[in-house]
Motif scaffolding. Sequence first.
Motif, PDB file in Angstrom:
ATOM      1  N   GLU A  30       1.099  -0.674  -0.088  1.00  0.00           N
ATOM      2  CA  GLU A  30      -0.174   0.004   0.226  1.00  0.00           C
ATOM      3  C   GLU A  30       0.997   1.164  -0.252  1.00  0.00           C
ATOM      4  OE1 GLU A  30      -2.936   2.080  -0.805  1.00  0.00           O
ATOM      5  OE2 GLU A  30      -3.353   0.470  -0.591  1.00  0.00           O
ATOM      6  N   GLN A  31       1.056   2.202  -1.007  1.00  0.00           N
ATOM      7  CA  GLN A  31       1.528   3.306  -1.229  1.00  0.00           C
ATOM      8  C   GLN A  31       1.243   4.730  -0.206  1.00  0.00           C
ATOM      9  OE1 GLN A  31       4.392   3.051  -3.441  1.00  0.00           O
ATOM     10  NE2 GLN A  31       3.662   1.222  -3.724  1.00  0.00           N
ATOM     11  N   THR A  32       0.397   4.049   0.728  1.00  0.00           N
ATOM     12  CA  THR A  32      -0.044   5.259   1.477  1.00  0.00           C
ATOM     13  C   THR A  32       0.188   5.568   3.248  1.00  0.00           C
ATOM     14  OG1 THR A  32      -2.253   4.389   1.533  1.00  0.00           O
ATOM     15  CG2 THR A  32      -2.557   6.392  -0.591  1.00  0.00           C
ATOM     16  N   LEU A  33       0.369   3.517   3.190  1.00  0.00           N
ATOM     17  CA  LEU A  33       0.954   3.234   4.134  1.00  0.00           C
ATOM     18  C   LEU A  33       2.292   3.466   4.793  1.00  0.00           C
ATOM     19  CD1 LEU A  33       0.441   1.323   6.810  1.00  0.00           C
ATOM     20  CD2 LEU A  33       1.726  -0.470   5.663  1.00  0.00           C
ATOM     21  N   THR A  34       3.061   4.226   4.036  1.00  0.00           N
ATOM     22  CA  THR A  34       4.378   4.548   3.614  1.00  0.00           C
ATOM     23  C   THR A  34       4.747   6.243   4.188  1.00  0.00           C
ATOM     24  OG1 THR A  34       5.030   5.105   1.397  1.00  0.00           O
ATOM     25  CG2 THR A  34       5.901   3.071   2.852  1.00  0.00           C
ATOM     26  N   PHE A  35       2.987   7.317   2.792  1.00  0.00           N
ATOM     27  CA  PHE A  35       3.452   8.234   3.665  1.00  0.00           C
ATOM     28  C   PHE A  35       2.799   8.862   4.294  1.00  0.00           C
ATOM     29  CE2 PHE A  35       0.860  12.624   2.402  1.00  0.00           C
ATOM     30  CZ  PHE A  35       2.240  13.064   1.279  1.00  0.00           C
ATOM     31  N   LEU A  36       1.827   8.539   4.938  1.00  0.00           N
ATOM     32  CA  LEU A  36       0.893   9.319   6.511  1.00  0.00           C
ATOM     33  C   LEU A  36       2.640   8.827   7.532  1.00  0.00           C
ATOM     34  CD1 LEU A  36      -1.266  10.889   7.406  1.00  0.00           C
ATOM     35  CD2 LEU A  36      -2.054   8.168   7.858  1.00  0.00           C
TER      36      LEU A  36
END
Length: 89
Positions: free
Chosen positions: A46-52
């Motif tokens: 999941e790409q958003t898991l690293t962003f937040l």
Amino acid sequence: MTPEVVVDIFSEAIYLIMIMVSLIIAPSLVVGLIVSTFQAATQINEQTLTFLPRLIVTLFTLIVGGPWLMRELMDYTQTLITNIPFVIG
């Protein structure tokens, strides 16, 4: 103004920039590495898991280290402005 003075001013500016950027980027890189290791271990892509988490750590670092960063930048600017007569003459 001699070339040595210009090189000194430029090297001080580059050193200050490196300190400011490393203070902001280093915690984000560490959190990104931890989250990427977690993702590799659990096979979650999941790409958003690293962003937040990286965003939160970067904002927290700016909140905590921001006053020190601004003080260093203001000291450097004040030193430049104070030394204008010595550089010109």
